[in-house]
Design a protein around this motif. Structure first.
Motif, PDB file in Angstrom:
ATOM      1  N   MET A  31       0.843  -1.147   0.102  1.00 38.50           N
ATOM      2  CA  MET A  31       0.214  -0.049   0.029  1.00 38.50           C
ATOM      3  C   MET A  31       0.886   1.285  -0.070  1.00 38.50           C
ATOM      4  O   MET A  31       1.980   1.431   0.440  1.00 38.50           O
ATOM      5  CB  MET A  31      -1.038  -0.220   1.109  1.00 38.50           C
ATOM      6  CG  MET A  31      -2.041  -1.031   1.425  1.00 38.50           C
ATOM      7  SD  MET A  31      -2.668  -1.329   3.083  1.00 38.50           S
ATOM      8  CE  MET A  31      -0.976  -2.103   3.800  1.00 38.50           C
ATOM      9  N   ILE A  32       0.203   2.240  -0.706  1.00 34.42           N
ATOM     10  CA  ILE A  32       0.847   3.749  -0.422  1.00 34.42           C
ATOM     11  C   ILE A  32      -0.310   4.429   0.141  1.00 34.42           C
ATOM     12  O   ILE A  32      -1.539   4.219  -0.348  1.00 34.42           O
ATOM     13  CB  ILE A  32       1.431   4.209  -1.565  1.00 34.42           C
ATOM     14  CG1 ILE A  32       0.238   4.315  -2.732  1.00 34.42           C
ATOM     15  CG2 ILE A  32       2.526   3.456  -2.203  1.00 34.42           C
ATOM     16  CD1 ILE A  32       0.750   4.753  -4.176  1.00 34.42           C
ATOM     17  N   THR A  54       2.580  11.205   3.904  1.00 31.31           N
ATOM     18  CA  THR A  54       2.766  10.140   3.075  1.00 31.31           C
ATOM     19  C   THR A  54       3.359   8.893   3.733  1.00 31.31           C
ATOM     20  O   THR A  54       3.988   8.940   4.627  1.00 31.31           O
ATOM     21  CB  THR A  54       3.931  10.528   1.927  1.00 31.31           C
ATOM     22  OG1 THR A  54       5.009  10.678   2.443  1.00 31.31           O
ATOM     23  CG2 THR A  54       3.144  11.762   1.036  1.00 31.31           C
ATOM     24  N   GLU A  55       3.040   7.848   3.155  1.00 28.80           N
ATOM     25  CA  GLU A  55       3.575   6.519   3.647  1.00 28.80           C
ATOM     26  C   GLU A  55       3.320   5.484   2.860  1.00 28.80           C
ATOM     27  O   GLU A  55       2.777   5.527   1.803  1.00 28.80           O
ATOM     28  CB  GLU A  55       2.492   6.018   4.937  1.00 28.80           C
ATOM     29  CG  GLU A  55       1.163   5.669   4.542  1.00 28.80           C
ATOM     30  CD  GLU A  55       0.256   5.579   5.751  1.00 28.80           C
ATOM     31  OE1 GLU A  55       0.109   4.366   5.998  1.00 28.80           O
ATOM     32  OE2 GLU A  55      -0.288   6.469   6.329  1.00 28.80           O
ATOM     33  N   VAL A  56       4.137   4.489   2.974  1.00 34.21           N
ATOM     34  CA  VAL A  56       4.239   2.896   2.006  1.00 34.21           C
ATOM     35  C   VAL A  56       4.272   2.026   3.140  1.00 34.21           C
ATOM     36  O   VAL A  56       4.816   1.941   4.395  1.00 34.21           O
ATOM     37  CB  VAL A  56       5.508   3.013   1.173  1.00 34.21           C
ATOM     38  CG1 VAL A  56       5.624   3.919   0.156  1.00 34.21           C
ATOM     39  CG2 VAL A  56       6.860   2.997   2.415  1.00 34.21           C
ATOM     40  N   ALA A  57       3.212   0.767   2.891  1.00 30.95           N
ATOM     41  CA  ALA A  57       3.053  -0.036   3.953  1.00 30.95           C
ATOM     42  C   ALA A  57       3.135  -1.430   3.357  1.00 30.95           C
ATOM     43  O   ALA A  57       2.587  -1.371   2.321  1.00 30.95           O
ATOM     44  CB  ALA A  57       1.837   0.378   4.723  1.00 30.95           C
ATOM     45  N   GLY A 229      -8.590   2.456   0.960  1.00 34.81           N
ATOM     46  CA  GLY A 229      -8.871   2.446   2.495  1.00 34.81           C
ATOM     47  C   GLY A 229      -8.600   3.633   3.139  1.00 34.81           C
ATOM     48  O   GLY A 229      -8.153   4.817   2.364  1.00 34.81           O
ATOM     49  N   TYR A 230      -8.899   3.924   4.268  1.00 36.63           N
ATOM     50  CA  TYR A 230      -8.443   4.999   5.127  1.00 36.63           C
ATOM     51  C   TYR A 230      -7.636   4.691   6.324  1.00 36.63           C
ATOM     52  O   TYR A 230      -7.953   3.547   7.175  1.00 36.63           O
ATOM     53  CB  TYR A 230     -10.010   5.735   5.611  1.00 36.63           C
ATOM     54  CG  TYR A 230      -9.725   6.692   6.697  1.00 36.63           C
ATOM     55  CD1 TYR A 230      -9.271   7.961   6.534  1.00 36.63           C
ATOM     56  CD2 TYR A 230     -10.053   6.410   7.976  1.00 36.63           C
ATOM     57  CE1 TYR A 230      -8.911   8.628   7.381  1.00 36.63           C
ATOM     58  CE2 TYR A 230      -9.852   7.328   8.875  1.00 36.63           C
ATOM     59  CZ  TYR A 230      -9.278   8.453   8.862  1.00 36.63           C
ATOM     60  OH  TYR A 230      -9.314   9.557   9.713  1.00 36.63           O
ATOM     61  N   GLY A 231      -6.492   5.349   6.566  1.00 37.49           N
ATOM     62  CA  GLY A 231      -5.634   4.975   7.770  1.00 37.49           C
ATOM     63  C   GLY A 231      -5.818   6.406   8.531  1.00 37.49           C
ATOM     64  O   GLY A 231      -5.681   7.462   8.115  1.00 37.49           O
ATOM     65  N   ILE A 252      -5.631   5.309   1.388  1.00 39.41           N
ATOM     66  CA  ILE A 252      -4.712   4.295   1.120  1.00 39.41           C
ATOM     67  C   ILE A 252      -5.214   3.867  -0.385  1.00 39.41           C
ATOM     68  O   ILE A 252      -6.370   3.576  -0.481  1.00 39.41           O
ATOM     69  CB  ILE A 252      -4.792   3.429   2.136  1.00 39.41           C
ATOM     70  CG1 ILE A 252      -4.493   3.702   3.540  1.00 39.41           C
ATOM     71  CG2 ILE A 252      -4.032   1.886   1.827  1.00 39.41           C
ATOM     72  CD1 ILE A 252      -3.113   4.369   3.410  1.00 39.41           C
ATOM     73  N   ILE A 253      -4.233   3.459  -0.986  1.00 41.50           N
ATOM     74  CA  ILE A 253      -4.727   2.618  -2.387  1.00 41.50           C
ATOM     75  C   ILE A 253      -3.484   1.448  -2.433  1.00 41.50           C
ATOM     76  O   ILE A 253      -2.093   1.786  -1.985  1.00 41.50           O
ATOM     77  CB  ILE A 253      -4.555   3.501  -3.608  1.00 41.50           C
ATOM     78  CG1 ILE A 253      -4.870   2.569  -4.810  1.00 41.50           C
ATOM     79  CG2 ILE A 253      -3.374   4.174  -3.885  1.00 41.50           C
ATOM     80  CD1 ILE A 253      -5.255   3.304  -6.076  1.00 41.50           C
TER      81      ILE A 253
END
Length: 273
Positions: A31-32, A54-57, A229-231, A252-253
């Motif tokens: 996800m990003i 921003t995030e990567v997961a 999604g939503y984080g 989130i996508i």
């Protein structure tokens, strides 16, 4: 009474069937995310900064070898980057945080294609906040190790003929330890040997973190899904008169799916959900 309790615990942990092999597919998500954040750290500034996040997961779920019918093992890794400005919009604070978590949850299958799971996890995280306006000490290091309560809920349904899984994941630390220097203490002083009082006990009153992920996995093929999604993350810590707060929201996508080993002789398939 204690012997009966031990028997009940063993009945939950031991596999229901040790003779019949079972395939345990890995459910993984890449996800990003992007959204907003609000940063505050009194070691760097008395002001609260706001900006973007921003995030990567990566997340991984699988039924473990130990009692796959009732347990789910989870792995979550998240790298977040924040850039925020002060109220006058003339100073910048950067944040970088890496979070890794491993959990083991007890799973219940409910009517209506609903799954609930709850248990514990261990987590470690580290990072830094940076503000060049803070003179001799422009950086505030972050580090923690915690034991957490973790839970998830999932609902398997359809949009027309397209399979859809709605899920919610959450985690809250209960006990642990985290790093914080004294108020105004220079990191150069720590380098010279002034290392007493740097580790503090973490509990919800001194170290609060509430991680949330609400996601919809829309099946695109036999094994692959589009994740939307939503984080949200709410974080607060207080030690040595230093207060840190970090609140972020992100859209989130990503891509998720469950993969089974090719050529497996197993007759049963036990999904992490």
């Amino acid at each position: 009474m204690r012997f009966i309790s031990i028997l009940c615990l063993l009945s939950c942990l031991l596999p229901l069937s040790a003779t019949e092999p079972a395939e345990r597919p890995v459910t993984a998500s890449y996800m990003i995310g992007a959204g907003s954040s609000r940063l505050a750290d009194t070691y760097l500034s008395p002001l609260s900064y706001s900006g973007w996040h921003t995030e990567v997961a990566y997340s991984r779920m699988q039924a473990p070898r130990l009692n796959p019918e009732r347990l789910t093992m989870t792995v979550d890794v998240n790298l977040g980057l924040d850039r925020a400005l002060n109220p006058a919009r003339n100073a910048t604070m950067w944040g970088l945080l890496l979070h890794a978590e491993w959990g083991l949850l007890r799973r219940w299958a409910l009517p209506g294609a609903v799954t609930l799971a709850a248990g514990g996890s261990v987590a470690a995280e580290g990072g830094v906040l940076y503000n060049s306006r803070n003179g001799n000490n422009p950086a505030s290091a972050k580090g923690a190790a915690t034991l957490n309560f973790a839970a998830l809920a999932a609902w398997h349904t359809h949009i027309g003929r397209i399979p859809l899984t709605l899920s919610y994941h959450t985690s809250i630390p209960l006990v642990g330890a985290f790093f914080a220097p004294d108020y105004g203490e220079l990191y150069y002083e720590i380098y010279l040997g002034n290392r007493s009082g740097l580790v503090h006990a973490a509990w919800p009153g001194s170290y609060f973190r509430f991680d949330n992920l609400l996601a919809a996995d829309i099946r695109l093929g036999r094994a692959t899904s589009l994740r939307l999604g939503y984080g949200a993350r709410v974080f607060s810590s207080k030690a040595s008169d230093i207060v840190t707060r970090n609140i972020s929201h992100s859209f989130i996508i990503g891509v998720s799916g469950s993969w089974i080993s090719l050529g497996s002789p197993a007759k049963r398939v036990i999904n992490a959900y």
